[in-house]
Design an enzyme around this catalytic site. Structure first.
Site, PDB file in Angstrom:
ATOM      1  N   ASP A 115      36.139  58.269  48.132  1.00  0.00           N
ATOM      2  CA  ASP A 115      34.967  57.384  48.177  1.00  0.00           C
ATOM      3  C   ASP A 115      33.813  58.099  47.485  1.00  0.00           C
ATOM      4  O   ASP A 115      33.369  59.158  47.952  1.00  0.00           O
ATOM      5  CB  ASP A 115      34.633  57.098  49.656  1.00  0.00           C
ATOM      6  CG  ASP A 115      33.436  56.181  49.801  1.00  0.00           C
ATOM      7  OD1 ASP A 115      32.589  56.141  48.887  1.00  0.00           O
ATOM      8  OD2 ASP A 115      33.344  55.522  50.843  1.00  0.00           O
ATOM      9  N   ARG A 116      33.334  57.536  46.384  1.00  0.00           N
ATOM     10  CA  ARG A 116      32.348  58.273  45.576  1.00  0.00           C
ATOM     11  C   ARG A 116      31.069  58.589  46.340  1.00  0.00           C
ATOM     12  O   ARG A 116      30.330  59.491  45.957  1.00  0.00           O
ATOM     13  CB  ARG A 116      32.022  57.489  44.305  1.00  0.00           C
ATOM     14  CG  ARG A 116      31.338  56.166  44.542  1.00  0.00           C
ATOM     15  CD  ARG A 116      30.836  55.585  43.244  1.00  0.00           C
ATOM     16  NE  ARG A 116      30.536  54.177  43.376  1.00  0.00           N
ATOM     17  CZ  ARG A 116      29.944  53.477  42.434  1.00  0.00           C
ATOM     18  NH1 ARG A 116      29.591  54.056  41.317  1.00  0.00           N
ATOM     19  NH2 ARG A 116      29.715  52.191  42.614  1.00  0.00           N
ATOM     20  N   HIS A 135      37.555  32.734  40.702  1.00  0.00           N
ATOM     21  CA  HIS A 135      37.309  33.870  41.594  1.00  0.00           C
ATOM     22  C   HIS A 135      35.864  33.877  42.081  1.00  0.00           C
ATOM     23  O   HIS A 135      34.994  33.230  41.498  1.00  0.00           O
ATOM     24  CB  HIS A 135      37.597  35.192  40.862  1.00  0.00           C
ATOM     25  CG  HIS A 135      39.059  35.516  40.770  1.00  0.00           C
ATOM     26  ND1 HIS A 135      39.867  34.996  39.789  1.00  0.00           N
ATOM     27  CD2 HIS A 135      39.855  36.288  41.548  1.00  0.00           C
ATOM     28  CE1 HIS A 135      41.098  35.443  39.960  1.00  0.00           C
ATOM     29  NE2 HIS A 135      41.125  36.221  41.023  1.00  0.00           N
ATOM     30  N   GLY A 169      38.644  53.803  47.037  1.00  0.00           N
ATOM     31  CA  GLY A 169      37.819  52.592  47.122  1.00  0.00           C
ATOM     32  C   GLY A 169      37.817  51.981  48.512  1.00  0.00           C
ATOM     33  O   GLY A 169      37.842  50.752  48.654  1.00  0.00           O
ATOM     34  N   GLY A 225      43.391  39.812  36.172  1.00  0.00           N
ATOM     35  CA  GLY A 225      44.668  40.464  35.889  1.00  0.00           C
ATOM     36  C   GLY A 225      45.816  39.491  36.073  1.00  0.00           C
ATOM     37  O   GLY A 225      46.798  39.512  35.318  1.00  0.00           O
ATOM     38  N   LYS A 248      33.366  39.466  40.916  1.00  0.00           N
ATOM     39  CA  LYS A 248      34.480  40.032  40.133  1.00  0.00           C
ATOM     40  C   LYS A 248      33.975  40.571  38.796  1.00  0.00           C
ATOM     41  O   LYS A 248      33.200  39.906  38.103  1.00  0.00           O
ATOM     42  CB  LYS A 248      35.549  38.961  39.915  1.00  0.00           C
ATOM     43  CG  LYS A 248      36.794  39.502  39.243  1.00  0.00           C
ATOM     44  CD  LYS A 248      37.986  38.575  39.408  1.00  0.00           C
ATOM     45  CE  LYS A 248      39.213  39.098  38.698  1.00  0.00           C
ATOM     46  NZ  LYS A 248      39.623  40.442  39.134  1.00  0.00           N
ATOM     47  N   ASN A 289      48.562  41.308  41.066  1.00  0.00           N
ATOM     48  CA  ASN A 289      48.368  40.483  42.258  1.00  0.00           C
ATOM     49  C   ASN A 289      49.428  40.845  43.301  1.00  0.00           C
ATOM     50  O   ASN A 289      50.622  40.827  42.998  1.00  0.00           O
ATOM     51  CB  ASN A 289      48.446  38.987  41.911  1.00  0.00           C
ATOM     52  CG  ASN A 289      47.731  38.145  42.954  1.00  0.00           C
ATOM     53  OD1 ASN A 289      47.936  38.348  44.150  1.00  0.00           O
ATOM     54  ND2 ASN A 289      46.901  37.224  42.512  1.00  0.00           N
ATOM     55  N   GLY A 303      46.238  48.338  42.392  1.00  0.00           N
ATOM     56  CA  GLY A 303      45.891  46.921  42.477  1.00  0.00           C
ATOM     57  C   GLY A 303      44.736  46.606  41.552  1.00  0.00           C
ATOM     58  O   GLY A 303      44.473  45.437  41.244  1.00  0.00           O
TER      59      GLY A 303
HETATM   60  N1  LIG Z   1      46.157  43.393  42.893  1.00  0.00           N
HETATM   61  C1  LIG Z   1      45.615  42.544  43.751  1.00  0.00           C
HETATM   62  O1  LIG Z   1      46.299  41.805  44.470  1.00  0.00           O
HETATM   63  C2  LIG Z   1      44.138  42.493  43.870  1.00  0.00           C
HETATM   64  C3  LIG Z   1      43.396  43.246  43.025  1.00  0.00           C
HETATM   65  N2  LIG Z   1      42.039  43.243  43.111  1.00  0.00           N
HETATM   66  C4  LIG Z   1      41.365  44.174  42.221  1.00  0.00           C
HETATM   67  O2  LIG Z   1      41.047  45.330  42.984  1.00  0.00           O
HETATM   68  C5  LIG Z   1      39.852  45.916  42.479  1.00  0.00           C
HETATM   69  C6  LIG Z   1      38.848  46.051  43.627  1.00  0.00           C
HETATM   70  O3  LIG Z   1      38.479  44.758  44.032  1.00  0.00           O
HETATM   71  P1  LIG Z   1      37.461  44.524  45.241  1.00  0.00           P
HETATM   72  O4  LIG Z   1      37.939  45.273  46.427  1.00  0.00           O
HETATM   73  O5  LIG Z   1      37.203  43.084  45.322  1.00  0.00           O
HETATM   74  O6  LIG Z   1      36.155  45.239  44.626  1.00  0.00           O
HETATM   75  P2  LIG Z   1      34.930  45.912  45.393  1.00  0.00           P
HETATM   76  O7  LIG Z   1      33.802  45.917  44.414  1.00  0.00           O
HETATM   77  O8  LIG Z   1      34.737  45.292  46.719  1.00  0.00           O
HETATM   78  O9  LIG Z   1      35.424  47.412  45.635  1.00  0.00           O
HETATM   79  C7  LIG Z   1      35.523  48.342  44.596  1.00  0.00           C
HETATM   80  C8  LIG Z   1      35.532  49.742  45.179  1.00  0.00           C
HETATM   81  O10 LIG Z   1      35.546  50.673  44.086  1.00  0.00           O
HETATM   82  C9  LIG Z   1      34.524  51.630  44.275  1.00  0.00           C
HETATM   83  N3  LIG Z   1      33.952  52.070  43.010  1.00  0.00           N
HETATM   84  C10 LIG Z   1      33.245  51.332  42.119  1.00  0.00           C
HETATM   85  N4  LIG Z   1      32.840  52.098  41.099  1.00  0.00           N
HETATM   86  C11 LIG Z   1      33.303  53.334  41.359  1.00  0.00           C
HETATM   87  C12 LIG Z   1      33.189  54.578  40.699  1.00  0.00           C
HETATM   88  N5  LIG Z   1      32.526  54.699  39.533  1.00  0.00           N
HETATM   89  N6  LIG Z   1      33.784  55.670  41.261  1.00  0.00           N
HETATM   90  C13 LIG Z   1      34.454  55.554  42.421  1.00  0.00           C
HETATM   91  N7  LIG Z   1      34.577  54.417  43.108  1.00  0.00           N
HETATM   92  C14 LIG Z   1      34.008  53.317  42.575  1.00  0.00           C
HETATM   93  C15 LIG Z   1      33.466  50.902  45.072  1.00  0.00           C
HETATM   94  O11 LIG Z   1      32.630  51.837  45.713  1.00  0.00           O
HETATM   95  P3  LIG Z   1      31.054  51.520  45.938  1.00  0.00           P
HETATM   96  O12 LIG Z   1      31.030  50.693  47.156  1.00  0.00           O
HETATM   97  O13 LIG Z   1      30.470  52.865  46.064  1.00  0.00           O
HETATM   98  O14 LIG Z   1      30.581  50.765  44.728  1.00  0.00           O
HETATM   99  C16 LIG Z   1      34.309  50.088  46.023  1.00  0.00           C
HETATM  100  O15 LIG Z   1      34.726  50.849  47.126  1.00  0.00           O
HETATM  101  C17 LIG Z   1      39.384  45.019  41.329  1.00  0.00           C
HETATM  102  O16 LIG Z   1      39.849  45.551  40.115  1.00  0.00           O
HETATM  103  C18 LIG Z   1      40.077  43.689  41.624  1.00  0.00           C
HETATM  104  O17 LIG Z   1      40.275  42.922  40.481  1.00  0.00           O
HETATM  105  C19 LIG Z   1      41.373  42.510  44.032  1.00  0.00           C
HETATM  106  C20 LIG Z   1      42.071  41.700  44.890  1.00  0.00           C
HETATM  107  C21 LIG Z   1      43.510  41.617  44.876  1.00  0.00           C
HETATM  108  O1  LIG Z   2      39.118  40.562  41.979  1.00  0.00           O
HETATM  109  C1  LIG Z   2      39.804  39.864  42.751  1.00  0.00           C
HETATM  110  O2  LIG Z   2      39.348  39.351  43.781  1.00  0.00           O
HETATM  111  C2  LIG Z   2      41.217  39.666  42.418  1.00  0.00           C
HETATM  112  N1  LIG Z   2      41.708  40.307  41.411  1.00  0.00           N
HETATM  113  C3  LIG Z   2      43.049  40.274  40.966  1.00  0.00           C
HETATM  114  C4  LIG Z   2      43.112  39.705  39.558  1.00  0.00           C
HETATM  115  O3  LIG Z   2      42.269  40.065  38.719  1.00  0.00           O
HETATM  116  O4  LIG Z   2      44.014  38.933  39.273  1.00  0.00           O
HETATM  117  C5  LIG Z   2      43.982  39.609  41.946  1.00  0.00           C
HETATM  118  C6  LIG Z   2      43.393  38.448  42.672  1.00  0.00           C
HETATM  119  O5  LIG Z   2      43.275  37.402  41.782  1.00  0.00           O
HETATM  120  C7  LIG Z   2      42.047  38.810  43.286  1.00  0.00           C
END
Ligand SMILES: NC(=O)C1=CN([C@@H]2O[C@H](COP(=O)(O)OP(=O)(O)OC[C@H]3O[C@@H](n4cnc5c(N)ncnc54)[C@H](OP(=O)(O)O)[C@@H]3O)[C@@H](O)[C@H]2O)C=CC1
Ligand SMILES: O=C(O)C1=N[C@H](C(=O)O)C[C@H](O)C1
Length: 266
Positions: A36-37, A155, A10, A165, A159, A127, A99
């Site tokens: 990266d898809r 958020h 991703g 989460g 999202k 998180n 994540g």
């Molecule tokens: N644990 C933590 O602290 C945090 C967790 N998160 C979580 O991380 C995840 C990503 O968040 P965020 O970066 O904001 O999301 P984005 O939408 O910005 O990024 C998601 C990525 O996943 C790729 N993707 C989507 N669908 C597919 C697929 N079918 N096959 C392959 N790749 C795919 C996207 O590619 P494309 O561009 O081609 O669509 C993109 O690169 C979420 O689940 C979010 O909740 C977010 C922030 C903090």
């Molecule tokens: O999607 C986000 O942006 C985030 N996702 C995580 C969650 O679902 O808790 C972590 C953070 O809140 C950001």
């Protein structure tokens, strides 16, 4: 000491982009590849925004794992893709740091037993922000004294999953120490469905989605004549990166699944 070889899934996403830069810029880590898809076969440096960062790009995870030697997969995608990536990584002996949010309890149980079977580390961290982990821990402490609690998570409007989460994890941590209690009036009735939010063990989670927000949560504890609010705000994605680094370092020393970085930081 040899470097930890890391694959990021991703990479063009909001979090994946930061994670690629973290891995690239960390002395003890090596960016082994990205998944990266939409791209395959080129170097990452050819993709907009990654000038100067060399790493092979694969659209297919199995092809990636059979072409590149790696220790850790960081997954920052979507729940369905993240689940598939995590299982695939474990099956290849690669340690997942996940994540991605939106996994169900059944997903987590499945990954837990696969991790046990494979005997390697796996971290699932709803998180990565250290402040958010403390917010969850403080909420758990408070819940022993204040059983009436409402969680409000806020958020950005891109999202996909709700509740977040973090909110689900907070509710789980609170539920572990709080006696199940139906909050509010026993005869309360929603005149518009969903008005009271999601119900977890009798406590309620409310999800707000607005442009301009990043990731915010407040946990409200009410009692006779007082209100305690525990709040955390992430204003950018850099706030998550020290936790990602900690998770990559930690997963190398584990042979079980750890759900939540609160189980790593002491
Ligand atoms: N644990 C933590 O602290 C945090 C967790 N998160 C979580 O991380 C995840 C990503 O968040 P965020 O970066 O904001 O999301 P984005 O939408 O910005 O990024 C998601 C990525 O996943 C790729 N993707 C989507 N669908 C597919 C697929 N079918 N096959 C392959 N790749 C795919 C996207 O590619 P494309 O561009 O081609 O669509 C993109 O690169 C979420 O689940 C979010 O909740 C977010 C922030 C903090
Ligand atoms: O999607 C986000 O942006 C985030 N996702 C995580 C969650 O679902 O808790 C972590 C953070 O809140 C950001």
């Amino acid at each position: 000491m040899s470097k930890v070889k890391v694959i990021v899934a991703g990479p063009r996403g909001r979090m994946g982009n930061e994670a690629v830069k973290l891995v690239h810029g960390t002395e003890g880590f090596e960016l082994a590849a990205v998944i990266d898809r939409k791209h395959n076969g080129e170097s990452l440096s050819a993709i907009e925004g990654f000038h100067g960062i060399e790493a092979p790009v694969f659209s297919d995870i199995n092809e990636c794992f059979s072409s590149v030697e790696a220790d850790v997969l960081i997954d920052l995608t979507t729940p369905e893709v993240g689940m598939f990536h995590t299982e695939t990584a474990l099956n290849h002996g690669i340690r997942p740091v996940v994540g991605t949010t939106g996994f169900t309890k059944e997903d987590l149980a499945k990954l837990d037993s696969l991790t046990k079977e494979k005997g390697i580390g796996c971290i699932i961290a709803p998180n990565f922000a250290i402040g958010a982990i403390l917010m969850m821990k403080f909420s758990q402490m408070a819940a022993k004294y204040f059983p009436d609690v409402e969680i409000i998570e806020m958020h950005h409007d891109q999202k996909l999953d709700a509740p977040s989460g973090t909110a689900s994890k907070t509710a789980d941590m609170i539920a572990a120490v709080r006696e199940t209690k139906q909050q509010g009036h026993p005869n309360e009735k929603e005149t518009i469905q969903g008005a009271r939010g999601a119900n977890v063990d009798g406590m309620h989670i409310h999800s707000v989605r607005l442009p301009g927000l990043v990731a915010h949560q407040q946990v409200l504890f009410g009692s006779d004549g007082e209100l305690l609010t525990v709040r955390h705000d992430s204003f950018n994605r850099a706030s998550f990166m020290s936790g990602v680094k900690l998770a990559v370092d930690s997963v190398m020393k584990l042979d079980v699944l750890v759900y939540g970085l609160e189980n790593i930081i002491e």
